[in-house]
Write an enzyme that holds these catalytic residues in place. Sequence first.
Site, mmCIF file in Angstrom:
data_model
loop_
_atom_site.group_PDB
_atom_site.id
_atom_site.type_symbol
_atom_site.label_atom_id
_atom_site.label_comp_id
_atom_site.label_asym_id
_atom_site.label_seq_id
_atom_site.Cartn_x
_atom_site.Cartn_y
_atom_site.Cartn_z
ATOM 1 N N HIS A 102 0.837 -1.207 0.000
ATOM 2 C CA HIS A 102 0.000 0.000 0.000
ATOM 3 C C HIS A 102 0.875 1.262 0.000
ATOM 4 C CE1 HIS A 102 -3.629 -2.223 0.484
ATOM 5 N NE2 HIS A 102 -3.527 -2.461 1.765
ATOM 6 N N SER A 128 -15.510 2.161 2.476
ATOM 7 C CA SER A 128 -14.962 0.844 2.760
ATOM 8 C C SER A 128 -13.929 0.934 3.877
ATOM 9 C CB SER A 128 -14.329 0.276 1.481
ATOM 10 O OG SER A 128 -13.825 -1.001 1.702
HETATM 11 P P1 A3P Z 1 -16.403 -2.800 0.218
HETATM 12 O O1 A3P Z 1 -16.024 -2.469 1.632
HETATM 13 O O2 A3P Z 1 -16.860 -1.616 -0.559
HETATM 14 O O3 A3P Z 1 -17.352 -3.929 0.115
HETATM 15 P P2 A3P Z 1 -9.083 -4.370 -0.150
HETATM 16 O O4 A3P Z 1 -9.030 -5.767 -0.589
HETATM 17 O O5 A3P Z 1 -8.161 -3.453 -0.905
HETATM 18 O O6 A3P Z 1 -8.939 -4.248 1.323
HETATM 19 O O7 A3P Z 1 -10.525 -3.830 -0.533
HETATM 20 C C1 A3P Z 1 -11.649 -4.329 0.114
HETATM 21 C C2 A3P Z 1 -12.856 -3.998 -0.722
HETATM 22 O O8 A3P Z 1 -12.907 -4.877 -1.841
HETATM 23 C C3 A3P Z 1 -14.134 -4.208 0.054
HETATM 24 O O9 A3P Z 1 -15.065 -3.294 -0.522
HETATM 25 C C4 A3P Z 1 -14.452 -5.656 -0.281
HETATM 26 O O10 A3P Z 1 -15.787 -6.016 -0.060
HETATM 27 C C5 A3P Z 1 -14.089 -5.676 -1.758
HETATM 28 N N1 A3P Z 1 -13.783 -7.012 -2.256
HETATM 29 C C6 A3P Z 1 -13.116 -8.014 -1.633
HETATM 30 N N2 A3P Z 1 -13.033 -9.100 -2.410
HETATM 31 C C7 A3P Z 1 -13.677 -8.797 -3.555
HETATM 32 C C8 A3P Z 1 -13.950 -9.523 -4.744
HETATM 33 N N3 A3P Z 1 -13.562 -10.779 -4.898
HETATM 34 N N4 A3P Z 1 -14.640 -8.897 -5.720
HETATM 35 C C9 A3P Z 1 -15.052 -7.625 -5.579
HETATM 36 N N5 A3P Z 1 -14.826 -6.881 -4.472
HETATM 37 C C10 A3P Z 1 -14.140 -7.458 -3.474
#
Ligand code: A3P
Length: 334
Positions: free
Chosen positions: A141, A169
Amino acid sequence: MSTFPSFNGSECEEDDVEYNKMCDKHKHLLETLPKGGGWMEQHLYNYNGFWLNEMFLKANLLVHTYFKSEPTDIVLASFMKSGTTWLKALMFSTLNRDRYSFSNHYLHNNSPQSTIPFLEAVSYPMTDFTTFSTPRLFATHFARTLLPACMTSCKFVYVCRDPKDVLVSKWHFISKLRSKDLPPLSFDEAFELFCLGVSEFGPFWEHVLSYWRASLESPDKILFLRYEELKKQPEVVVRKLADFMGKPITMEEEKNGVVGEIINLCSFENLSNLEVNKKGVDKFGKLLEVEKKGFFRKGEIGDWKNYLSEEMKDRIDGITEQKFQGSGLIGFSE
Ligand code: A3P
């Protein structure tokens, strides 16, 4: 295959002069860097233009001191909550598609976090990454400009997302991790901090621009993706990923529906319903544990509409427009 760094290594301070020097630098930075309001802890520290907490600042120093990149490394970079988990699963399963059958896959029993280690989760002594098979996969990150110069030769996959959805999120995610010694962070407070750029690894806009500019300089080295395009056209992105990682989808694989298999395996619906992602924690470094289910919330475009007023939306969109102006990067609109 990439595995997570060991979290059990004990801190050995006596005979490593370099490490002691690094710890002194860390201490000095914590005493002297500008501070801002933290989301998880009380403070964030502004280090070379980006906000890091104490642990991530130390990890950054560790990476600069000990991490030896290789030109074949592929790094997944993202601002947190932009789709990192999804990309980890996609990159891992695309690269290792000869290794696992889709009916009995590694990801059925292991969380996506376990597939690609985060650079900001490193601890001392550093894991021996030289044992990883080539190409090694890493995630980070950290903004592009916070990474050591040696990593310029690596390939990067950068995923960005509408900052309004990132904010929502992130607020949900961090609220669960926030120190119990602090009062809860209200959404209005989080909004204000986010707009000011005071946000772990942020400012958001400078983070995106750091990779966007690098992608303009070296388009063959940085694949710049958007969460929204991945939601709308996952098959296009999987093919791009496969090409970029040096393992294009063959005609035979196209015929066998491999792209569809990868997309289904890594879909929000599939991953979030697997037992392995519903219970237990993922560990990041020695200090951070996150409930696995915390990485899966809604997985939608536009959930910000349930949280932001018209005025708030206009403020974030205005900042995006102003910051991206002249960069060639287009904003986020549905
Ligand atoms: P939301 O909180 O909007 O639902 P990261 O992986 O960078 O931490 O981001 C997390 C975000 O990606 C969360 O968004 C999560 O729900 C979503 N996310 C995780 N896995 C996913 C997938 N396979 N497809 C789409 N979105 C996904």
